[in-house]
Design an enzyme around this catalytic site. Structure first.
Site, short mmCIF file in Angstrom:
data_model
loop_
_atom_site.label_atom_id
_atom_site.label_comp_id
_atom_site.label_asym_id
_atom_site.label_seq_id
_atom_site.Cartn_x
_atom_site.Cartn_y
_atom_site.Cartn_z
N HIS A 62 42.63 -3.97 15.29
CA HIS A 62 43.83 -3.33 14.72
C HIS A 62 45.13 -3.98 15.20
O HIS A 62 45.92 -4.47 14.37
CB HIS A 62 43.81 -1.83 15.01
CG HIS A 62 45.07 -1.12 14.64
ND1 HIS A 62 45.56 -1.07 13.35
CD2 HIS A 62 45.98 -0.45 15.41
CE1 HIS A 62 46.69 -0.39 13.34
NE2 HIS A 62 46.97 0.00 14.58
N HIS A 87 51.30 -2.57 20.60
CA HIS A 87 51.96 -1.37 20.09
C HIS A 87 51.24 -0.06 20.39
O HIS A 87 51.86 0.99 20.43
CB HIS A 87 52.25 -1.50 18.58
CG HIS A 87 51.08 -1.20 17.70
ND1 HIS A 87 50.19 -2.15 17.31
CD2 HIS A 87 50.65 -0.04 17.13
CE1 HIS A 87 49.26 -1.61 16.52
NE2 HIS A 87 49.52 -0.32 16.41
N GLU A 91 50.59 4.33 24.34
CA GLU A 91 50.19 5.64 23.85
C GLU A 91 48.72 5.94 24.15
O GLU A 91 48.37 7.07 24.50
CB GLU A 91 50.43 5.72 22.33
CG GLU A 91 50.51 7.15 21.87
CD GLU A 91 50.34 7.27 20.37
OE1 GLU A 91 50.44 6.25 19.67
OE2 GLU A 91 50.11 8.39 19.90
N ASP A 92 47.89 4.96 23.98
CA ASP A 92 46.45 5.23 24.01
C ASP A 92 45.72 4.84 25.29
O ASP A 92 44.55 5.17 25.44
CB ASP A 92 45.76 4.49 22.84
CG ASP A 92 46.21 5.02 21.48
OD1 ASP A 92 46.82 6.10 21.47
OD2 ASP A 92 45.95 4.35 20.47
N ASP A 154 51.97 -1.71 11.00
CA ASP A 154 50.95 -0.80 11.53
C ASP A 154 50.44 0.11 10.41
O ASP A 154 49.25 0.29 10.20
CB ASP A 154 51.58 0.01 12.67
CG ASP A 154 50.61 0.98 13.32
OD1 ASP A 154 49.41 0.66 13.39
OD2 ASP A 154 51.06 2.06 13.74
N ASP A 274 55.05 -0.98 -21.20
CA ASP A 274 55.22 -2.12 -20.29
C ASP A 274 54.15 -2.10 -19.21
O ASP A 274 54.43 -1.90 -18.05
CB ASP A 274 56.62 -2.16 -19.69
CG ASP A 274 57.05 -0.81 -19.14
OD1 ASP A 274 56.31 0.16 -19.33
OD2 ASP A 274 58.11 -0.75 -18.51
MN MN Z 1 48.50 1.34 15.45
#
Ligand code: MN
Length: 740
Positions: A62, A87, A91-92, A154, A274
């Site tokens: 990812h 990134h 957070e993780d 992301d 169109d």
């Molecule tokens: Mn992400």
């Protein structure tokens, strides 16, 4: 849980993807950049070790993909690649922002911080927080616009891999994408990303529709290609003749835009004219761009008649997001409108990739850090410009929450939510009534603004007050909140009352001066003279000198009123030769309606009596005798206050039909349904042959309220009419009304 994982094979794949990433951003790397990217990659590898995505893939796929999108599809440089790789770590994983700062410096740490913050507020479960989150996201922008761009990368990767998420998350992520990220990409001129995001979002929110349109496009492909060939053939011939280097494409529009068209115009797929656009891309040097684009335009319009309303020249004046192109819609074979987009290779790449493509067209071919910085500055300008652009930007956000609300802060950082177009004054009243009513201006992000200044998202507002300030009528013309409006009105009403007190005193002195008793009857004559209804209005106008006290001659006004009274109610001898009776001759003071008298009488408009009603007469000032119904809403007041002016009255026996009709009002209320008005009017005018004077109908939320004034002979006539109307429709209620 997962099928056997071949770690060795996975590691090979990871290395392969990493190398691909390095190759993609090679041109943008300067000394030391490669090392930083390697460090970031290694840190991400370690931090996400053992983690897997919902799909079962190693998690590192990812961040690698996000970095790939950031550089390849958005054109971002090494700092962004580093940030994209990292990134998700703060957070993780166990890695802290301090760790990042230590190893990669302040800039990277700042961007990662922004990304982490967006994640924590945005990617939570509650969707009601969206507006609030959006604001925070915008505010983070001021730090570094790369935060937004990496977030877009992301999101694009998450959308591309949405298939393995739970249905609930698919819906949440897809709708956010549609409302927030796709418009954002559009705003930034990232058309390819915008289109992909929209199509992916549609795929998950409107699965069936998406599949339906995709299948239809596939089905009609051969036929469409044949048409495109037929359309472009003569153009190609001419382009060759003129020696232009070109490429002609006939590309179907995005599924999302077709879907939108079908929905907005409520038409089936077959009627979307169109479905595709023809694009003519020319290879031409910069200095000949404009003239060559117009040359192509003239070739196209030599063959096909253009719709003059559909010419868009973004070559002379590019859009604020950098889009350049010449669009025209022409009448093609078989009478079909066809959109033709004319642009140069350079314009085309910019249109697809946004500003990121700009550097490719530098003279020396190699972009510098400066180019990137300049581009980022430009993007930021687009997003931050407080004038038109920023407003357009907000308008692009279709989510009602955004369009209808504005989020601002108090000086202490407290968040306040106000409706769109709210002004500094609305904000002041939102804080407190006493702050609002004394507001003389505001400081917006430390800049002075007037009280009617409209607030924008993220503004920090400090209200300036003065004890000398008070609300005025003018304020009502720009406040939008209900609270501010009602508070201002309350204040004005109070103010008016206070001012009116002075006017009352002035009038009282005037009466006193002219030796007239200051009682309600006399005041009423003055009111009538100035054609006013309420004493408060009279006092207020006097106090504010709209009525000057020298213009009020009480004695003259009263004399005038008495004169009129005498002229109209002529008490005394009947006029010679006529069998008319005056008031003094009335038997038992009973007026018989239908008889000739020597004075005027007429039915009162407030209750519209008709033969059959119980009635009485009232001696008016200046308008003869008015006949009211005894159940007239005004009757009680008249009888109790002016007993001496009341006359008995009755209808002359058996008033002759067709000789005279009386005005009566009927109210019809019920459920709104098709044709109801014509049913009603047919019964009245055709069936019963009753003349109508007026009819008003108000319809509201499926209910309607009709008022009909009609000419009727007597009460039994009216009753007949009412019962016929009632019988015509079970959904209505019919009643007689008094007031005209
Ligand atoms: Mn992400």
């Amino acid at each position: 849980m997962h099928p056997t994982i071949d770690v060795e094979l996975e590691n090979k794949e990871i290395v392969k993807r990493y190398r691909h990433l390095l190759r993609s951003c090679r041109r943008l790397l300067e000394r030391g950049d490669k090392k930083k990217i390697r460090e970031a990659f290694e840190l991400a590898m370690v931090a996400h070790k053992g983690m897997r995505r919902k799909s079962g893939e190693p998690y590192i796929f990812h961040p690698l993909a996000v970095a790939q999108i950031a550089t390849e599809e958005i054109g971002l440089g090494p700092t962004s690649v580093v940030c994209a790789l990292l990134h998700d770590v703060v957070e993780d994983t166990h890695i802290t922002l301090d760790d990042i700062k230590h190893q990669f410096g302040d800039k990277v740490a700042q961007i990662i911080d922004g990304l982490t913050k967006i994640s924590t507020v945005f990617d939570t479960e509650t969707s009601s927080l969206q507006a609030e989150n959006f604001r925070k996201m915008l505010l983070t922008l001021s730090d570094d616009v790369r935060v937004i761009l990496i977030k877009l990368a992301d999101r694009l990767h998450n959308m591309r891999t949405l298939g393995s998420m739970s249905r609930k998350n698919q819906l949440k992520i897809a709708s956010e994408t549609k409302y927030i990220y796709a418009p954002l990409a559009h705003r930034l001129g990232l058309y390819a990303i915008k289109t992909e995001l929209e199509d992916l979002a549609l795929k998950y929110t409107e699965e069936e529709q998406f599949k339906f349109i995709a299948d239809k496009l596939q089905e009609t492909k051969t036929q469409r290609n044949r048409y495109i060939k037929q359309f472009t053939e003569p153009l190609i011939e001419e382009l060759n003749l003129q020696g232009l280097k070109y490429e002609v494409k006939g590309r179907p529009k995005s599924i999302y835009s077709i879907y939108n068209k079908m929905k907005k115009q409520n038409i089936p797929f077959e009627e979307v004219y169109d479905l595709f656009a023809i694009r003519v891309i020319i290879d031409t040097p910069l200095d000949k761009e404009k003239s060559d684009c117009w040359k192509v335009y003239s070739i196209v319009t030599d063959h096909y008649r253009p719709n003059p309303d559909r010419l868009r020249d973004w070559v002379s004046t590019p859009k604020s997001n950098g889009y350049e192109s010449l669009h025209t819609t022409v009448m093609g074979p078989q009478g079909r409108w066809v959109e033709v987009q004319i642009r140069t290779r350079r314009m085309d790449e910019i249109a697809e990739k946004g500003f990121a493509a700009h550097w490719k067209y530098k003279d020396n071919g190699a972009p510098t850090t400066n180019d990137l910085e300049r581009w980022l500055a430009q993007v930021r300008e687009i997003l931050e410009n407080p004038d038109s652009n920023a407003l357009d930007f907000l308008d692009d956000f279709k989510l009602n929450l955004f369009a209808e609300e504005v989020f601002v802060f108090t000086p202490k950082g407290e968040l306040r939510k106000l409706p769109a177009n709210a002004t500094a004054l609305d904000f002041a009243f939102d804080i407190h009534t006493s702050v609002g009513s004394k507001c003389i201006g505001a400081k917006l992000n430390n800049k002075l603004v007037p009280i009617n200044h409209k607030l924008s998202n993220g503004d920090q507002v400090e209200i300036i007050t003065s004890n000398k300030q008070k609300p005025n009528e003018d304020w009502l013309s720009f406040v939008v909140t209900a609270k501010a409006k009602s508070k201002i009105k309350d204040f004005l009403k109070e103010e008016k009352k206070k001012i009116a007190e002075d006017g009352k005193e002035i009038l009282e002195r005037k009466f006193h001066h002219q030796k007239v008793e200051f009682n309600s009857e006399n005041i009423n004559h003055v009111l009538a003279f100035f054609k006013l209804k309420a004493a408060l209005d009279l006092y207020y106008l006097i106090a504010t000198e709209k009525i000057r006290k020298q213009d009020i001659d009480v004695v003259a006004i009263l004399a005038h009123a008495t004169e009129k009274k005498q002229a109209n109610i002529a008490i005394g001898e009947p006029a010679a030769g006529k069998k008319k009776a005056g008031i003094s001759e009335l038997k038992e003071d009973t007026i018989i309606i239908g008889e000739d008298y020597d004075f005027d009488y007429s039915t009162a408009k407030c209750c519209n009596p008709i033969p059959g009603d119980d009635i009485f007469g009232f001696i008016t000032v200046g308008e003869g005798i008015k006949i009211h119904r005894t159940n007239c809403p005004n009757a009680v007041g008249l009888m109790s206050n002016y007993g001496y002016r009341i006359l008995k009255a009755k209808w002359k026996n058996s008033p002759i039909k067709s000789s005279q009709a009386f005005l009566a009002g009927v109210q019809i209320q019920g459920i709104d349904s098709v044709g109801i008005i014509s049913t009603i009017t047919d019964i009245i005018s055709k069936e019963l042959k009753v003349n109508m004077q007026s009819i008003t109908v108000e319809s509201h939320e499926g209910k309607f309220d009709g008022r009909i004034m009609l000419f009727i002979y007597d009460t039994s006539h009216l009753e007949e009419l009412i019962s016929k109307l009632k019988a015509s429709n079970q959904l209505i209620q019919v009643s007689r009304i008094d007031v005209n």
